[in-house]
Design a protein around this motif. Structure first.
Motif, mmCIF file in Angstrom:
data_model
loop_
_atom_site.group_PDB
_atom_site.id
_atom_site.type_symbol
_atom_site.label_atom_id
_atom_site.label_comp_id
_atom_site.label_asym_id
_atom_site.label_seq_id
_atom_site.Cartn_x
_atom_site.Cartn_y
_atom_site.Cartn_z
ATOM 1 N N ILE A 88 0.823 -1.392 0.041
ATOM 2 C CA ILE A 88 -0.480 -0.399 0.077
ATOM 3 C C ILE A 88 0.571 1.286 0.049
ATOM 4 N N HIS A 89 1.174 1.975 -1.184
ATOM 5 C CA HIS A 89 1.175 3.505 -1.186
ATOM 6 C C HIS A 89 0.619 4.528 -0.603
ATOM 7 N N GLN A 90 1.389 5.176 0.259
ATOM 8 C CA GLN A 90 0.465 6.236 0.678
ATOM 9 C C GLN A 90 1.402 7.416 0.015
ATOM 10 N N SER A 91 0.335 8.278 -0.173
ATOM 11 C CA SER A 91 0.450 9.858 -0.356
ATOM 12 C C SER A 91 -0.094 10.993 0.438
ATOM 13 N N TRP A 92 0.196 12.089 1.163
ATOM 14 C CA TRP A 92 -0.021 12.729 1.861
ATOM 15 C C TRP A 92 -0.311 14.262 1.669
ATOM 16 N N GLY A 93 -1.454 14.893 1.704
ATOM 17 C CA GLY A 93 -1.329 16.560 1.360
ATOM 18 C C GLY A 93 -2.721 17.063 2.236
ATOM 19 N N TYR A 94 -2.380 18.029 1.771
ATOM 20 C CA TYR A 94 -3.865 19.333 2.118
ATOM 21 C C TYR A 94 -3.965 19.130 0.725
ATOM 22 N N ARG A 95 -6.030 19.482 1.088
ATOM 23 C CA ARG A 95 -6.809 19.530 -0.094
ATOM 24 C C ARG A 95 -7.062 20.996 0.114
ATOM 25 N N ASP A 96 -7.569 21.281 1.120
ATOM 26 C CA ASP A 96 -7.464 22.952 2.031
ATOM 27 C C ASP A 96 -7.318 23.118 2.715
ATOM 28 N N PHE A 97 -7.451 24.821 3.352
ATOM 29 C CA PHE A 97 -6.867 25.009 4.662
ATOM 30 C C PHE A 97 -7.610 23.771 5.645
ATOM 31 N N ASN A 98 -8.816 23.293 5.588
ATOM 32 C CA ASN A 98 -9.231 22.475 6.302
ATOM 33 C C ASN A 98 -9.831 21.231 6.471
ATOM 34 N N ALA A 99 -9.221 20.317 5.451
ATOM 35 C CA ALA A 99 -9.060 18.490 4.809
ATOM 36 C C ALA A 99 -7.317 18.341 4.393
ATOM 37 N N PHE A 100 -7.536 17.411 4.974
ATOM 38 C CA PHE A 100 -6.315 17.116 4.273
ATOM 39 C C PHE A 100 -5.839 15.371 3.699
ATOM 40 N N ALA A 101 -6.065 14.957 3.228
ATOM 41 C CA ALA A 101 -6.028 13.489 2.437
ATOM 42 C C ALA A 101 -4.347 12.704 2.839
ATOM 43 N N VAL A 102 -5.433 11.730 2.830
ATOM 44 C CA VAL A 102 -3.920 10.553 2.709
ATOM 45 C C VAL A 102 -4.592 9.898 1.632
ATOM 46 N N THR A 103 -4.141 9.210 0.729
ATOM 47 C CA THR A 103 -4.332 8.379 -0.392
ATOM 48 C C THR A 103 -3.604 7.567 -1.125
ATOM 49 N N LEU A 104 -4.441 6.878 -1.209
ATOM 50 C CA LEU A 104 -3.694 4.997 -0.111
ATOM 51 C C LEU A 104 -4.106 4.277 -1.691
ATOM 52 N N THR A 105 -2.977 3.691 -2.822
ATOM 53 C CA THR A 105 -2.751 3.163 -4.098
ATOM 54 C C THR A 105 -2.539 1.456 -3.372
#
Length: 185
Positions: free
Chosen positions: A134-151
């Motif tokens: 499982i690869h994880q990428s992390w980052g803010y989507r906006d000021f109040n949202a943060f995404a951990v994208t799993l592949t």
């Protein structure tokens, strides 16, 4: 001398506040991943806003189901596609409400797969999951949202983004998912 010391301490405090504020979603995401890998359902319950997550999952699954019905020529020819579009949200809603539990959230986090409410039986408790796949990428989507994208490395065209939303100044909770499937686009 005292004035420069006060300014220095104040500037240091502002910088420290900024670092802690920016790192809070990363720490919350790491805590969620660790809890999922350990199967700690109590901690998962504290880190997830289940009503928001369920609604997000309903929206994602309904959109995916509607897209599949529109793409299937047999449905438009037989007229069943319209009936399916009418009934699908009710079926998905009830199924998601029943299926989304801390255990299912743990499975989503460790396998990078959204739950399928049409399938009652999931993996057996003893089934091994290789977290290295499982690869994880992390980052803010906006000021109040943060995404951990799993592949999953075996399915690179399918991604599951776990969206953490701010709840207060330093608190973040898993509140939404974003199912991304490049194979069907």
């Amino acid at each position: 001398m005292k004035k420069s010391l006060i300014v220095g301490v104040a500037a240091g405090a502002v910088v420290l506040f900024g670092i802690v504020w920016a790192a809070a979603p990363v720490l919350a995401a790491q805590a969620l991943i660790r809890a999922a890998e350990a199967g700690d359902e109590n901690k998962i319950e504290r880190l997830v806003d289940f009503p928001s997550l369920r609604q997000s999952l309903k929206d994602e699954l309904n959109a995916e189901l509607a897209a599949q019905l529109r793409r299937d020529p047999r449905m438009s020819e037989s007229g069943l596609g319209g009936l399916g579009l009418i009934l699908a949200p009710m079926l998905v809603s009830g199924a998601v409400d029943a299926v989304v539990t801390p255990e299912v959230v743990a499975r989503m986090v460790t396998t990078a797969e959204a739950p399928d409410p049409t399938v009652r039986d999931g993996p057996e408790p003893g089934d091994a999951v290789d977290e290295d796949d499982i690869h994880q990428s992390w980052g803010y989507r906006d000021f109040n949202a943060f995404a951990v994208t799993l592949t999953d490395r075996d399915r690179p065209d399918q991604r599951l983004a776990l969206i953490l939303e701010r709840r207060g100044l330093f608190t973040w909770k898993l509140a939404a998912v974003d199912i991304q499937n490049d194979a069907e686009a």
